[in-house]
Every structure is written in C-alpha cells, then in structure tokens.
Scaffold this active site. Structure first.
Site, PDB file in Angstrom:
ATOM      1  N   HIS A 103       8.681 -15.166  15.515  1.00  0.00           N
ATOM      2  CA  HIS A 103       8.220 -15.845  16.754  1.00  0.00           C
ATOM      3  C   HIS A 103       6.748 -16.890  15.998  1.00  0.00           C
ATOM      4  O   HIS A 103       6.946 -18.132  16.900  1.00  0.00           O
ATOM      5  CB  HIS A 103       7.732 -15.530  17.984  1.00  0.00           C
ATOM      6  CG  HIS A 103       5.853 -14.376  17.501  1.00  0.00           C
ATOM      7  ND1 HIS A 103       6.467 -13.027  17.331  1.00  0.00           N
ATOM      8  CD2 HIS A 103       4.434 -14.434  17.372  1.00  0.00           C
ATOM      9  CE1 HIS A 103       4.266 -12.931  16.976  1.00  0.00           C
ATOM     10  NE2 HIS A 103       4.626 -13.831  17.149  1.00  0.00           N
ATOM     11  N   ASP A 114      12.207  -9.397  14.593  1.00  0.00           N
ATOM     12  CA  ASP A 114      10.685 -10.881  15.329  1.00  0.00           C
ATOM     13  C   ASP A 114      10.472 -10.819  13.531  1.00  0.00           C
ATOM     14  O   ASP A 114       8.992 -10.095  13.177  1.00  0.00           O
ATOM     15  CB  ASP A 114       9.886 -10.366  15.571  1.00  0.00           C
ATOM     16  CG  ASP A 114       8.780 -11.865  16.432  1.00  0.00           C
ATOM     17  OD1 ASP A 114       9.453 -12.063  15.249  1.00  0.00           O
ATOM     18  OD2 ASP A 114       7.970 -11.157  16.379  1.00  0.00           O
ATOM     19  N   SER A 129      -0.221 -12.437  14.629  1.00  0.00           N
ATOM     20  CA  SER A 129       0.860 -12.670  14.478  1.00  0.00           C
ATOM     21  C   SER A 129       1.156 -12.512  13.179  1.00  0.00           C
ATOM     22  O   SER A 129       0.739 -13.727  13.093  1.00  0.00           O
ATOM     23  CB  SER A 129       1.549 -12.927  15.560  1.00  0.00           C
ATOM     24  OG  SER A 129       1.615 -12.180  16.426  1.00  0.00           O
TER      25      SER A 129
END
Length: 202
Positions: free
Chosen positions: A70, A101, A185
């Site tokens: 992402h 992911d 992230s």
C-alpha cells in the site's frame, strides 16, 4: 496495532524471518537497523498527489528494499532516501503481493547501502519488547516507538480509504502496543537484540 513477518499494523506488524524478551532495543543496536531504513516518497498515478512511507534495505548488493504494497500502490514515480545519509535514489517495483501487503522495490544507481539485520520471527512471543521505526506522519525523519508484542498470529482487516485496495484481510500478524502511525508503513519492527522481526503494516 499490528506487524507482519517482515511487517507491523498501526500497531500491527507482519513477522519477518530472533526475538527475545528484555527491554526495547538500545540506541546502539538500533543504529545498525537505522543504517538500512529508507524514506519512500511516491507520486500517484491519476493525479499529482504524493504519498510517503518507509522501507528497509534487505539486500545492499542488489539495492533491494522491502516495504508494504500500500506504500507503492498506484504510483508512477518512486524515490527512496536513505535516512542515515540523505542520499536519494529512484526506484522501480520488482514485485508485490496484495494479499500480504508486501512489495519489493529496487533502487537505481545506488551506492553505500547497508542491509538491516534480520531476526527470527518464529521466536517472537507475547510480552517481548519491540521498537517500531518509521517515517511517522510522512515528516521525512525516522521516529522510534517502543512497546511490547501483545498478540501473535493475528488476523485483521485493514482499511485504506485513499488506496485502490480499500480493505484487506491480513493473516499471521504480530500485534503491538508500539505507537505506529501513518507513514510508518513498511518500516521495521525490531526486537530487543536490534534485529528486524516484522514490518509495520497497520
């Protein structure tokens, strides 16, 4: 909060390929990890919007950086800045796994890279001390957040209103109370020995 093997969510991390108990990784042991962290900036596909995240060098010789899918999803341009040196390199996507992911990017015309030290995510237990590192809030600096593992082998559904994939169900996650925030992230979740055992994911 969660993480995955190499990954962690806002406060979940995905496990990576030693973890033990004890206090959060000391500054000295975090230094080796810090040498391999990159700040990722992307230009998004259908607009001039920009996004930011984190990545970690897993193979210095080949310029390979692990991050979350992402973080790079929908991007037309990716750059990675080595946090420790300020060097910025263009990057291309090698591959990605939407269901996990995870994404792998390759830096171009790179030099002077250092890989993060990897631990054994299979040894992670509830109560272990950890530290999450990342480009918190996209401010182009690496911030640390100490905490503990509060769960292992978790399944979560993560939502992202801005992405192409609006929600995803992730399995085999570590849960942590470390204060992971937007921008973290793709950054490392580190054990008390200064080894990466997960990747910050949600």
């Amino acid at each position: 909060p969660s993480s995955r093997p190499p990954a962690a969510l806002p406060s979940t991390a995905v496990p990576t390929p030693s973890s033990g108990g004890g206090s959060p990784a000391a500054a000295g042991s975090l230094n080796k990890v810090g040498q391999g962290i990159v700040i990722i900036n992307t230009t998004l596909q259908y607009s001039s919007e920009r996004a930011a995240g984190t990545g970690m060098v897993i193979n210095a010789a080949d310029g390979l950086v692990l991050t979350n899918n992402h973080v790079i999803e929908g991007s037309t341009k990716i750059t990675a800045t080595v946090a420790a040196t300020g060097q910025t390199f263009k990057a291309t996507v090698v591959g990605y796994d939407v269901t996990g992911d995870i994404a792998l990017i390759r830096l171009q015309d790179f030099s002077g890279l250092h890989a993060v030290p990897l631990g054994d995510s299979g040894k992670v237990r509830t109560g272990d001390s950890v530290t999450a590192l990342g480009n918190a809030e996209g401010r182009s600096q690496i911030v640390t957040a100490a905490g503990r593992i509060t769960g292992v082998n978790k399944t979560i559904t993560a939502n992202d209103s801005s992405g192409v994939v609006k929600s995803e169900t992730l399995h085999g996650m570590f849960q942590t109370d470390a204060a992971i925030v937007s921008g973290d992230s793709g950054g490392p979740l580190v054990n008390a020995s200064g080894q990466v055992i997960g990747i910050n994911t949600a």
